[in-house]
Design an enzyme around this catalytic site. Structure first.
Site, PDB file in Angstrom:
ATOM      1  N   ASN A  62       0.812  -1.220   0.000  1.00 32.09           N
ATOM      2  CA  ASN A  62       0.000   0.000   0.000  1.00 32.09           C
ATOM      3  C   ASN A  62       0.845   1.270   0.000  1.00 32.09           C
ATOM      4  OD1 ASN A  62       0.274  -1.494   2.568  1.00 32.09           O
ATOM      5  ND2 ASN A  62      -0.405   0.413   3.491  1.00 32.09           N
TER       6      ASN A  62
ATOM      7  N   CYS B  97       1.921  10.030  13.262  1.00 38.21           N
ATOM      8  CA  CYS B  97       2.295  10.959  14.319  1.00 38.21           C
ATOM      9  C   CYS B  97       1.691  10.447  15.611  1.00 38.21           C
ATOM     10  CB  CYS B  97       1.761  12.345  13.996  1.00 38.21           C
ATOM     11  SG  CYS B  97       2.252  13.571  15.192  1.00 38.21           S
TER      12      CYS B  97
ATOM     13  N   GLN C 253      -4.507  -3.779  -2.532  1.00 41.26           N
ATOM     14  CA  GLN C 253      -3.914  -2.749  -3.396  1.00 41.26           C
ATOM     15  C   GLN C 253      -3.618  -3.272  -4.799  1.00 41.26           C
ATOM     16  OE1 GLN C 253      -3.814   0.365  -2.670  1.00 41.26           O
ATOM     17  NE2 GLN C 253      -4.096   0.363  -0.446  1.00 41.26           N
TER      18      GLN C 253
HETATM   19  N1  PLP Z   1      -4.771  -4.103   3.492  1.00 42.27           N
HETATM   20  C1  PLP Z   1      -4.166  -3.152   2.767  1.00 42.27           C
HETATM   21  C2  PLP Z   1      -3.003  -3.511   1.907  1.00 42.27           C
HETATM   22  C3  PLP Z   1      -4.627  -1.830   2.821  1.00 42.27           C
HETATM   23  O1  PLP Z   1      -4.015  -0.890   2.094  1.00 42.27           O
HETATM   24  C4  PLP Z   1      -5.734  -1.537   3.655  1.00 42.27           C
HETATM   25  C5  PLP Z   1      -6.202  -0.142   3.792  1.00 42.27           C
HETATM   26  O2  PLP Z   1      -5.417   0.796   3.679  1.00 42.27           O
HETATM   27  C6  PLP Z   1      -6.324  -2.575   4.383  1.00 42.27           C
HETATM   28  C7  PLP Z   1      -5.822  -3.845   4.276  1.00 42.27           C
HETATM   29  C8  PLP Z   1      -7.480  -2.327   5.320  1.00 42.27           C
HETATM   30  O3  PLP Z   1      -8.603  -1.863   4.642  1.00 42.27           O
HETATM   31  P1  PLP Z   1      -9.888  -1.347   5.463  1.00 42.27           P
HETATM   32  O4  PLP Z   1      -9.416  -0.184   6.287  1.00 42.27           O
HETATM   33  O5  PLP Z   1     -10.834  -0.967   4.430  1.00 42.27           O
HETATM   34  O6  PLP Z   1     -10.347  -2.438   6.328  1.00 42.27           O
END
Ligand code: PLP
Length: 390
Positions: A154, A329, A182
């Site tokens: 991500n 932060c 992602q």
């Molecule tokens: N996994 C990955 C790689 C993510 O980028 C995210 C969210 O940023 C999540 C899991 C969790 O997603 P959610 O907050 O919609 O549960």
């Protein structure tokens, strides 16, 4: 609200207008419960079944029953990891990576507290997965094994060799989960070609709303429910189905399939590359984090040395530009991102990392404006930085 240039699509995406339109009747007219015996509720069961089939096709699943609708990707990741371990009747091993999302690292930590063996595989300075360490971990661990490794990161967008990871894991008798949050909508996903047992996606990273996730569960995978309650999702996830969001997610899957074949991703990659080349040319002492030839097309993670990413974001936000940093932060101290740290990014660059993530709604004009503002903000910050010789 003032007009914004939204370059934070790995955090969340704009719900596509077509998605919103598809959902509305399920708020206004067909708002019944699909489990009801009466026809008013029963009418909703069919669209939910069709949505399940659409999502199954999107992922290449053999059967719609392999698709579980859940509350978010975090829930789906937790379900995969805690649910597989709950089906073991002895301590086992979970092999994951050091750069996973907290939605994976959190349940792994819980399993470690419960006495399971958790191994975190590292990455190199380009963010690429250490396959050798992974093979060694697979060979060294007796007993039941679960592998949970993300498809694409991500923060950096770096893609892991998930097919190879799954094949090696299967050969060692492991159950394989991948967090494909992602990757979905940015890369073609087909579980017929990639032998994972479990796979997570999230609606809001692919132009559907927040609050809907999917766990793909290959037939025959041993997994216990995480949410206990009603008999929904064939007893594997209690809770009345979120009908409008399920419909919205299915619509988003159809749109993503079309976008994957109409050249949208190539256009996004071209804009991302333009942004990257422009920033490297106009901001001295900047560096790209993550392998540039092995990334999802929409993501650019760049460090501007000697300054804080947060101050850059703050000033960009004032100028209407939304991006993000991996740092959190906490308690007054700026903690550098665990992903950037795992890659061994030099100290001078760790705090100045910024993620720009594009979508199919990003325009060239927005990239041009961003290319005007970022160098100005970086120069302003550098003028104030105690780490820069003036
Ligand atoms: N996994 C990955 C790689 C993510 O980028 C995210 C969210 O940023 C999540 C899991 C969790 O997603 P959610 O907050 O919609 O549960």
């Amino acid at each position: 609200m003032p007009e914004v240039i939204y370059l934070d699509n790995n955090a969340t995406t704009r719900p596509a207008p077509e998605v919103v339109e598809a959902m509305l009747p399920y708020f206004n007219e067909a708002w019944g419960n699909p489990s009801s015996m009466h026809a008013f509720g029963g009418h909703v069961a069919r669209p939910v079944a069709e949505a399940r089939e659409t999502v199954a096709n999107f992922l290449g699943a053999e059967r719609p029953e392999e698709i579980l609708f859940e509350g978010c990707a975090t829930e789906a990741d937790n379900h995969a990891i805690l649910g597989v371990a709950a089906a073991w009747n002895q301590p086992g091993t979970i092999i994951t990576s050091r750069v996973e999302h907290p939605a994976v690292l959190g349940p792994c930590l819980r399993l470690r507290e419960l006495g399971h063996n958790v191994i975190e595989i590292g990455v190199n300075n380009e963010g690429l997965f250490d396959l050798e360490a992974y093979e060694a971990a697979l060979a060294a661990t007796p007993g039941p094994k679960l592998v949970s490794v993300m498809w694409a990161n991500n923060e950096t967008g770096v893609i892991f060799p998930i097919r190879k990871i799954a094949e090696l894991g299967k050969a060692a008798g492991a159950t394989i989960h991948t967090d494909a949050v992602q990757a979905a909508g940015k890369l073609a996903i087909n579980v017929k070609d990639v032998p994972v047992d479990l796979l997570t996606i999230a609606g809001h990273k692919m132009h559907a709303p927040k609050g809907i996730g999917v766990l793909y569960v290959r037939r025959g995978t041993r997994i216990k429910p995480l949410i206990l309650g009603g008999h929904q999702e064939r007893g594997r996830r209690g809770g009345t189905e979120n009908v409008p969001y399920i419909i919205g997610l299915a619509k988003a899957c159809k749109l993503a399939t079309a976008a994957l074949s109409d050249g949208s991703e190539t256009r996004i990659a071209r804009l991302r590359d333009k942004l990257e080349a422009g920033l490297l040319a106009t901001c001295p002492d900047s560096r790209v984090n993550g392998c540039r030839t092995c990334r999802v097309p929409n993501t650019l993670n760049i460090s501007f040395e000697y300054i804080e990413g947060e101050s850059v974001l703050y000033h960009l936000s004032d100028r209407g530009i939304c991006a993000s940093s991996g740092s959190a932060c906490a308690a007054g101290s700026l903690e550098p991102s665990h992903v950037i740290r795992a890659m061994g990014v030099p100290f001078t660059a760790v705090h100045g990392s910024i993620r720009f993530s594009l979508s199919r709604y990003t325009t060239e004009h927005e990239i041009d404006i961003t290319l005007r503002h970022v160098p100005e903000v970086v120069a302003e910050m550098r003028a104030l930085s105690p780490f820069v010789k003036h």
